[in-house]
Scaffold this motif. Sequence first.
Motif, mmCIF file in Angstrom:
data_model
loop_
_atom_site.group_PDB
_atom_site.id
_atom_site.type_symbol
_atom_site.label_atom_id
_atom_site.label_comp_id
_atom_site.label_asym_id
_atom_site.label_seq_id
_atom_site.Cartn_x
_atom_site.Cartn_y
_atom_site.Cartn_z
ATOM 1 N N MET A 579 0.843 -1.238 0.176
ATOM 2 C CA MET A 579 -0.013 0.033 -0.157
ATOM 3 C C MET A 579 0.877 1.449 -0.086
ATOM 4 S SD MET A 579 -3.326 -0.686 0.111
ATOM 5 C CE MET A 579 -3.995 0.769 0.643
ATOM 6 N N LEU A 580 0.464 2.216 -0.522
ATOM 7 C CA LEU A 580 1.389 3.464 -0.855
ATOM 8 C C LEU A 580 1.181 4.228 0.492
ATOM 9 C CD1 LEU A 580 0.886 4.495 -4.523
ATOM 10 C CD2 LEU A 580 2.818 3.152 -3.512
ATOM 11 N N LEU A 581 2.070 5.142 1.054
ATOM 12 C CA LEU A 581 1.640 5.846 1.968
ATOM 13 C C LEU A 581 1.093 6.850 1.293
ATOM 14 C CD1 LEU A 581 5.343 6.466 3.274
ATOM 15 C CD2 LEU A 581 3.554 4.921 4.270
ATOM 16 N N GLU A 587 4.321 13.934 2.623
ATOM 17 C CA GLU A 587 4.577 15.417 2.816
ATOM 18 C C GLU A 587 5.180 15.618 4.287
ATOM 19 O OE1 GLU A 587 2.044 18.037 0.909
ATOM 20 O OE2 GLU A 587 3.389 19.812 1.259
ATOM 21 N N ALA A 588 4.488 15.277 5.193
ATOM 22 C CA ALA A 588 4.866 15.466 6.497
ATOM 23 C C ALA A 588 6.067 14.847 7.069
ATOM 24 C CB ALA A 588 3.714 14.783 7.457
ATOM 25 N N GLY A 621 4.788 15.146 -9.598
ATOM 26 C CA GLY A 621 5.820 14.440 -9.390
ATOM 27 C C GLY A 621 6.351 14.721 -7.961
ATOM 28 N N ILE A 622 7.475 14.108 -7.555
ATOM 29 C CA ILE A 622 7.956 14.129 -6.025
ATOM 30 C C ILE A 622 8.224 15.514 -5.389
ATOM 31 C CG2 ILE A 622 8.650 11.655 -6.309
ATOM 32 C CD1 ILE A 622 11.636 12.788 -6.100
ATOM 33 N N GLU A 623 8.484 16.391 -6.313
ATOM 34 C CA GLU A 623 8.504 17.669 -5.821
ATOM 35 C C GLU A 623 7.835 18.198 -4.943
ATOM 36 O OE1 GLU A 623 11.547 20.094 -9.250
ATOM 37 O OE2 GLU A 623 9.335 20.130 -9.306
ATOM 38 N N ARG A 624 6.320 17.693 -5.152
ATOM 39 C CA ARG A 624 5.279 18.344 -4.737
ATOM 40 C C ARG A 624 5.295 18.006 -3.062
ATOM 41 N NH1 ARG A 624 0.015 14.834 -5.062
ATOM 42 N NH2 ARG A 624 1.121 12.942 -5.937
ATOM 43 N N TYR A 625 5.876 17.032 -2.681
ATOM 44 C CA TYR A 625 5.909 16.583 -1.329
ATOM 45 C C TYR A 625 7.116 17.441 -0.420
ATOM 46 C CZ TYR A 625 3.358 12.804 -3.176
ATOM 47 O OH TYR A 625 2.257 11.982 -3.885
ATOM 48 N N GLY A 626 7.881 18.000 -1.294
ATOM 49 C CA GLY A 626 9.090 19.053 -0.659
ATOM 50 C C GLY A 626 10.391 18.211 -0.929
#
Lengths: 730, 117
Positions: A579-581, A587-588, A621-626
């Motif tokens: 399962m994906l987080l 992001e947290a 993409g992954i940038e949105r999580y920081g």
Amino acid sequence: MKLSPDDKLDVREVLNDLDRYRPKRKGWTWRRRIENHRLGPFVFRNASADLNSSVPLPAAHSFGDIDPQCDCVITTEIASGRFEDDLRRMRMAAWHGADHIMVIRTAGQSHFDGLIEGTPEGVGGIPITRKQIRATRKALDAIEEEVGRPINFHSYVSGVAGPEIAVLFVEEGVNGAHQDPQYNTLYRGINVHRSFVDAAEAKKIMADGGLLQIDGAHNANATAKEAWKVTPELFVQHAINTAYSRAAGMPADQIALSTVPPTAPPAPKLSLDLPYAVALRELFAGYIFRAQQNTRYIESDTREATVTHVLDTLISRLTSADIQSTITPDEGRNVPWHYNNIAGVNTARQTLMGLDGLMDLVALRSDGMLRDRVRELKERAVLFLEEVLDSGGYYAAVGTGQFVDSGYFPERKGDGIVREPDGGVAAGTVVAREPDYGAPVCSHFGHNIYATGAGKACRDYGGCTLCDPAKIQYIDELDPEDNVEKRLLAPLADKAAGLLRPEVERHGDGIVCVTIFVPERPPIAEVAALEMARQMGLRKPEVIARRLIHPAEGSVFEIKGVIEIAVKIDDLPLPQREMLLSDAEIEAWVRPRSIHVIAATPGADEHSVGLREILDLKHGGIERYGFCCHYLGTSVPIDRALDMAEQTGARAVLISTIITHGDVHLQNMRRLHEAAVQRGLRKRLVLIAGGTQVTDDMARECGLDAGFGRGTTGHGVASFLVRQLRALEA
Amino acid sequence: MTSSERPDDFEIRRQRLRVMSDEALHHHFWALVERIVAPLIEEARTHTTPAIERSVLLRMGFSSLEAKALVGHFVERGLLGRGTGRLVLELAKRKGISVREAGVALLAGQHWAEIGA
């Protein structure tokens, strides 16, 4: 009955309570057109309402998985011989955009004097019976709910039982049918008087029942040696059926002309076929056009067939088509396989969406060769009609072989089909109606004492079946052996045992197809290819396509055969899906940590699109999580990526590797791992590879932490990174 | 007899058509078609067939097996031209029974003496 996308169609449920099933609607339905339909980043000019459930075209992945639907109905023809297998094929076709399901009849039904009942197996199609069409309609009613668009069900009102089949179709909610008395006469050898007298009754029934009628003129293309030379006659055949239909009471919007662009490359297809298509649409303005694709010149090469069909569909867009019918690309070599029905449908929808808005961009010329040829075709057709009348009318013209002659009219080769007006199947069965003739039913054509006065013709006995469906007599099965219940025993046993077998046509038929290139001259190569197939374990191997690549260097073969293999689902090593987080959880964890990630396409590879999608904010993409992403571009040396990782203190390196020549993708992956080890970075870095040919197992074998293949999202990569980095911190 | 071979003499034959406008040519085309179809549709209006009669009986509530058998009996007796549906309905009315009961009785060999009288 309700379908769920994750569950297979349950034929037992379809058959349950069939004696009481009534169709939920009758008559033909068109798609709901939408002007300037906005979908994803585009505006479509020739689109219709979207589906609830579908499988988009492959490239849709790059456009937000949009699945625009064209404005015309798309047909697929289905003919496995077993209706219970056809139902699954229909469902698959509907998910790919087909909304006109044409069911081919079994060989020989044209000459069956009466209706067939039960569920006997057919050859090259199904026997059309009440039970089979009721079951099919019931399944289609559920399938159309699932996809969210009405599905038109279609078969044939021809042969010597046309009027009865027309009644059956109206009663059971069949939405369209082929009906053309000329087809019966020319191609089925049925007596011409019987064929036309029956046809008027059948057409009247179809007209009142709202069925769309498709004519049979296209068959002349398929039988003529030089198909483009019968074009003048095609206008005549269309016109006779059209005028006859109107006279029998059918409105113009239920009369569809079945038209096929007659040629295929290397013939100069557009210059021959486009004038014909234009002339037809001008002469028959106001009627419906069913554009069929060419079968006449298809042999065994599915790629060649597909290109011809794309050009056919281009002609539809350059002129008009209310229905775009499709031919399976394998029709030239076997009874169509189910996935080739889907291939045919996709050829049409891919082409039609690609040509969206075409006529806003170009116009057909109003002078020159196009107009000269259009005019010539019309004049040749007029000369043909004049000769029919000069011969003494239609029956006499058929008797002298005027039809389906291979000459380009007025040229004659003397090889037309000859049908004696008083001969043929069911000759001598037409009887004059007495002055007191009566038929106390609705939708009856011609002289009838009940058709006069007020009220319906069936008023004296409480209504006919068209007014009171409760009066329909349902027959279940007549043959204790040849029926669906017996045929379902094997599939149900497989299902109970959790067994899976390959198939192309019918449940678990075991047929597979292999492609083998053999570097030898054709006679040797073919024998060798068959032997190789045998040694692969294929039973009854058969070459279904052969293509010479070079007289000495080799040929490529497609070979079908049967494998007696059943795999047990419970024994399969199914990959465990993690399962994906959640986005919030990722992001947290990422934002407070300022995690740097290096990304590059290594080696001599210029592909960048896939990796950018995994990284970029705007693509999710992954940038949105920081994550702090450093994208180094394409053709980047592995060492440069690792230099950058050292400089930034990065925690992960992502490489994209698309090119697989000489296993360069494997080399890149191994090199990344080894170089990181040499620099002492490996333990703190998460190393990931991605690409269309990459698998997780492959990447791990090369020493990386994970591999991501087709269909990967930024979410998936981010979830993996967080899990790995958390584990490293722990 | 088949039509004999003939060369493509279109350029000669088309001369009288060339002068027509496209609209006039279309009109001529459809006028010819109507002339061809008229006798065909008139035959259909005034004739019937076993298939038409079976379709009538289907609509009156008989099964395909019953309709086929009944029409076979009517054909044997030369009664198709009266309309099988009409003959069954009239029998039902005379006997005060339903249409289905009348047909089933005929299939059982009853009442044929009264049919078509």
